[in-house]
Design a protein around this motif. Structure first.
Motif, short mmCIF file in Angstrom:
data_model
loop_
_atom_site.label_atom_id
_atom_site.label_comp_id
_atom_site.label_asym_id
_atom_site.label_seq_id
_atom_site.Cartn_x
_atom_site.Cartn_y
_atom_site.Cartn_z
N LYS A 197 -34.90 -57.48 91.98
CA LYS A 197 -35.28 -57.01 90.92
C LYS A 197 -36.49 -57.79 90.59
O LYS A 197 -37.50 -57.31 89.92
N ILE A 198 -35.98 -59.22 90.49
CA ILE A 198 -37.18 -60.17 89.98
C ILE A 198 -38.61 -59.75 90.73
O ILE A 198 -39.59 -60.01 90.28
N LYS A 199 -38.72 -59.42 92.00
CA LYS A 199 -39.86 -59.36 92.93
C LYS A 199 -40.58 -57.99 92.56
O LYS A 199 -41.53 -57.74 92.95
N THR A 200 -39.58 -56.96 92.46
CA THR A 200 -40.27 -55.38 92.11
C THR A 200 -40.33 -55.08 90.72
O THR A 200 -41.35 -54.60 90.42
N TYR A 201 -39.32 -55.24 89.96
CA TYR A 201 -39.38 -54.62 88.78
C TYR A 201 -40.73 -54.99 87.93
O TYR A 201 -41.18 -54.17 86.86
N PRO A 202 -41.16 -56.33 87.79
CA PRO A 202 -42.32 -56.44 87.13
C PRO A 202 -43.59 -55.69 87.46
O PRO A 202 -44.57 -55.51 86.51
N PHE A 203 -43.59 -54.98 88.71
CA PHE A 203 -44.71 -54.26 88.96
C PHE A 203 -44.62 -53.06 87.85
O PHE A 203 -45.70 -52.25 87.85
N PHE A 204 -43.89 -52.48 87.49
CA PHE A 204 -43.56 -51.54 86.40
C PHE A 204 -44.45 -51.91 85.10
O PHE A 204 -45.22 -51.08 84.75
N GLY A 205 -44.35 -53.14 84.76
CA GLY A 205 -45.06 -53.59 83.72
C GLY A 205 -46.46 -54.11 83.94
O GLY A 205 -47.31 -53.35 83.21
N TYR A 206 -46.93 -54.16 85.09
CA TYR A 206 -48.20 -54.38 85.78
C TYR A 206 -48.93 -53.04 85.53
O TYR A 206 -50.03 -53.06 85.29
N LEU A 207 -48.08 -51.90 85.79
CA LEU A 207 -48.61 -50.74 86.03
C LEU A 207 -49.03 -50.09 84.66
O LEU A 207 -50.27 -49.71 84.17
N ALA A 208 -48.24 -50.44 83.79
CA ALA A 208 -48.57 -50.20 82.11
C ALA A 208 -49.42 -50.91 81.51
O ALA A 208 -50.41 -50.31 80.84
#
Length: 568
Positions: free
Chosen positions: A356-367
């Motif tokens: 989660k720590i490595k993958t989920y921030p990418f959601f925010g980066y896309l936003a």
């Protein structure tokens, strides 16, 4: 070097500690070990990165302090965009309190909620006073490592623009703001633990770390682009009514009143709160919060056992008959190893904190990227995009192919795990072709991390841009599936969550990162050129489907000779 400096600083009153019944030698030894362990524990920024190989973390403290110093550069913006002194310091303390609290929650939780001391130190011949002082001084050192670099740019800026006396006064007010921030964190922790279970509390902290990483990135990308200097230059914080309820204004009013040795009754009242409230906060923490918080810590330390007992007592008849995961796996995978790989990966991606720590921030980066796309268009309006074929084309392709980057990130992150030894289950079961498991894992990631978001965005864009974009949506989806399986075929030689990062080859991650960029942007570029040729779009979509079938079949039939493991 930094640890030695701080230990030497806090150990200056050693004679006083000894008079209070503290064993100075024990205290120094405990602090040295605690700070050494801090250096070896990666912070939130480190955890969200993918290293080319898993090196031992030996200088996490220096990295954290550098990150805080860079973050502190954003705090000095108010000193250059507005001329009102109270407004400058109110905005500064607002950012400081927020980011300090967020940093302490995301990175300091492992220190504050560390119950291992109870099992490691207390059984040793260490006095209670020595143990208590070691914990308090450790917290003091850790906070100092954050606060000093975080305010370094602010202290220099205030000293250069308002004089050294102003900077010294600012440094004197900072401890009160820090104490009040710690009080807010303690209160928040207790409220969360009051309304939820300790295990859910851990999950909440994990998601907060993710949100914080995204917030830091978004702040640096978006805020400077949205600042309108002409509007803010004459802006001033109103000194009436509700502002006295805002803690950042208290500390700004305190600096302003003490520096000029004058102020309105409203400012003086607010300044007094800057001193009184932190003192009351310390009393509340010592008198009420600390005992309650220690009891909650004991609950957290026993949450794993409690969770296990609860899990074994669940009545199977009360569970749902068929979950979404089971329905998807039964339709899109073959029974056996592929279905097991699908369901295993689906559940692990929802439970693994490291993933989660490595993958989920990418959601925010896309936003953030999406917001930046609209900010760059000065005369932005929905009608302008709808009527401009080029803008509509770019928006559609960005939406489809950028979401695919999330899938690429997820594929990369399931290859390794900090608990990779649990992967023994793959090597003790009669799996003839490990490619079956990898194929099921890939399909799980597609259904969990790509299709829901891609289809949602597509359904939102069709009414906006018209049904004529449907062929391009189909081509984009097929291309992304092709890219996903192609990347798995080229780079994945591991079973899901069954390898340690230490086994990676130096430089391989760079090549894979480049592959993640080249494939989507390359196909997106080709798609852009043939966007308006509907017949060509349909032909390429059919070819992409055929490619997906061929590549996925090759992945499915992969044998053991193609698998690299940490166990070799």
């Amino acid at each position: 070097m930094i640890n030695k400096f701080f230990i030497g600083l806090v150990m200056l009153p050693s004679s006083l500690y000894a008079k209070m019944g503290v064993n100075v030698n024990h205290l120094r030894a405990i602090l040295q070990v605690k700070l050494l362990m801090d250096d070896r524990r990666p912070n939130t920024f480190k955890q969200t990165k993918q290293d080319s190989k898993k090196k031992a973390v030996n200088f996490a403290t220096i990295g954290t302090m550098i990150a805080m110093a860079v973050l502190g550069l954003m705090f000095i913006i108010p000193f250059f965009i507005t001329s009102n002194t109270t407004t400058q310091f109110t905005l500064y303390f607002s950012m400081f309190i927020f980011f300090l609290a967020a940093t302490l929650i995301s990175d300091f939780t492992s220190v504050l909620i560390d119950v291992r001391d109870n099992q490691i130190i207390l059984p040793k011949p260490i006095s209670d006073k020595t143990f208590l002082f070691s914990r308090l001084l450790h917290i003091l050192i850790h906070i100092s490592k954050l606060v000093i670099p975080l305010n370094l740019a602010g202290i220099i800026t205030i000293g250069m623009t308002k004089g050294m006396g102003a900077a010294v006064l600012f440094v004197g007010i900072l401890p009160f703001a820090v104490v009040f921030t710690i009080f807010l964190i303690n209160a928040m922790y207790l409220v969360i633990l009051k309304v939820t279970t300790p295990e859910k509390f851990k999950s909440a902290i994990t998601y907060f770390q993710i949100i914080f990483a995204v917030l830091i990135y978004g702040s640096y990308q978006i805020i400077p682009r949205m600042i309108d200097e002409t509007t803010l230059e004459n802006f001033a914080i109103p000194e009436n009514g509700w502002m006295i309820a805002a803690p950042p204004y208290w500390f700004a009013a305190a600096w302003n009143s003490l520096f000029h040795l004058k102020g309105s009754w409203y400012q003086i009242s607010s300044a007094s709160l800057a001193v009184v409230m932190p003192v009351i906060s310390v009393w509340l923490i010592i008198k009420y919060f600390a005992p309650s918080f220690n009891r909650k810590l004991a609950m957290i330390s026993g949450s794993d056992q409690a969770e296990h007992k609860t899990a074994t007592s669940i009545d199977a008849s009360k569970l749902p008959k068929t979950s979404l995961m089971e329905k998807l796996s039964s339709v899109f995978t073959k029974s056996g190893a592929e279905r097991m790989g699908f369901e295993f990966t689906w559940m692990m991606t929802g439970r693994s904190r490291d993933f989660k720590i490595k993958t989920y921030p990418f959601f925010g980066y896309l936003a953030v990227y999406l917001v930046m796309f609209f900010i760059k268009k000065k005369n932005f309006s929905l009608d302008s995009i709808r009527n401009d074929e080029t803008s509509a084309k770019i928006l559609l392709l960005i939406a489809i192919y950028m979401i695919g980057m999330l899938l690429m990130q997820a594929i990369t992150n399931i290859r390794v795990s900090d608990k990779f030894k649990a992967g023994w289950i793959f090597f003790t079961t009669p799996i003839q072709q490990p490619g079956n498991v990898i194929s099921g894992a890939t399909k799980a990631l597609i259904f969990k991390f790509y299709l829901p978001f891609a289809l949602t965005v597509s359904c939102a864009l069709i009414p906006f841009l018209g049904w004529q974009i449907l062929p391009n949506i189909i081509l984009g989806l097929c291309n992304q599936l092709c890219i996903a399986f192609l990347m798995v075929y080229i780079s994945v030689r591991d079973l899901p969550f069954a390898n340690a990062e230490i086994g990676k080859v130096k430089g391989s991650n760079f090549a894979k990162s480049m592959l993640m960029l080249i494939l989507p942007f390359g196909m997106g570029g080709i798609h852009y050129m043939i966007y308006s040729f509907t017949a060509v779009v349909f032909i390429l979509a059919i070819l992409a489907v055929i490619a997906v079938w061929l590549i996925s079949s090759s992945v499915y039939n992969r044998g053991w000779e193609m698998i690299k493991t940490t166990y070799e």
